[in-house]
Design a protein around this motif. Sequence first.
Motif, PDB file in Angstrom:
ATOM      1  N   ARG A 141       0.850  -1.187   0.000  1.00 19.96           N
ATOM      2  CA  ARG A 141       0.000   0.000   0.000  1.00 19.96           C
ATOM      3  C   ARG A 141       0.887   1.238   0.000  1.00 19.96           C
ATOM      4  O   ARG A 141       1.971   1.236   0.576  1.00 19.96           O
ATOM      5  N   ASN A 153       0.328   1.568  -8.777  1.00 21.07           N
ATOM      6  CA  ASN A 153      -0.258   0.276  -8.427  1.00 21.07           C
ATOM      7  C   ASN A 153       0.074  -0.811  -9.451  1.00 21.07           C
ATOM      8  O   ASN A 153      -0.033  -2.002  -9.173  1.00 21.07           O
ATOM      9  N   HIS A 166      -0.316  -4.119  -7.418  1.00 16.57           N
ATOM     10  CA  HIS A 166      -0.680  -3.944  -6.019  1.00 16.57           C
ATOM     11  C   HIS A 166      -2.180  -3.587  -5.957  1.00 16.57           C
ATOM     12  O   HIS A 166      -2.545  -2.408  -6.037  1.00 16.57           O
ATOM     13  N   PHE A 169      -3.373  -0.904  -3.396  1.00 16.34           N
ATOM     14  CA  PHE A 169      -2.332   0.121  -3.244  1.00 16.34           C
ATOM     15  C   PHE A 169      -2.877   1.417  -2.665  1.00 16.34           C
ATOM     16  O   PHE A 169      -2.227   2.068  -1.846  1.00 16.34           O
TER      17      PHE A 169
END
Length: 234
Positions: A141, A153, A166, A169
Amino acid sequence: MKAYLEEIAAQIKDMEPVEAIAYLAELFPGQITFSTSFGWEDQVITDMIFKNDLPVKVFTLETGRLFPETYYVWNRTLEIYQKPIHAYHPDAIALEELVLKKGPNSFYESVENRKQCCNIRKIVPLKRALAGNKCWVTGIRAEQSLNRTDMANLEWDEQNQLLKFHPIFFWTLDEVKAYIRKNNIVYNTLHDKGFPSIGCAPCTRAVREGEDFRAGRWWWEDQSKKECGLHATK
């Protein structure tokens, strides 16, 4: 590569995490994998993958130095979802040589020793876990540490030569906790004791009020960059 990355990023830009993971799994069939260390964020993504039967291989790095609480979450996750979690261990000979020459806790003595331990227990096994894959899903994150705020991300991982996604994120920690409560997900109880980031037991401590998110990792070292190399950005 930049145009390719931007094209995929545009496709998943407005998708919810589950939808985005499913899209990437379809785009890279049999070549997408998710790494879990059984922390808050990873438990959320594991739930998304397993509950929705997404064709994503889930793996973890078994360093041999994890907390008992981490092993408990690992075992309960297997029991709850009845899905496999692949474990990658350090090379036995390399680890034996390290301990023989420097002892079991050499990482406290120097940054070089710590990085050597991380390399044997985490980086090399990660290379094996990622081999043959085109997309690596993580629980990173943006707000977790300063050097992660300038990441995106979806990014190209030059070190491992694959896309890195991610899905949560942009989530806040409160959103992560809310998802866990709503879906009754098993999580590591060390989080309730001041451990926002949980790694190997000898290298992780609770974070005191006012300290940085990753202050509890390798706390005896320079605090300017708290990464082991798994998620190197340069």
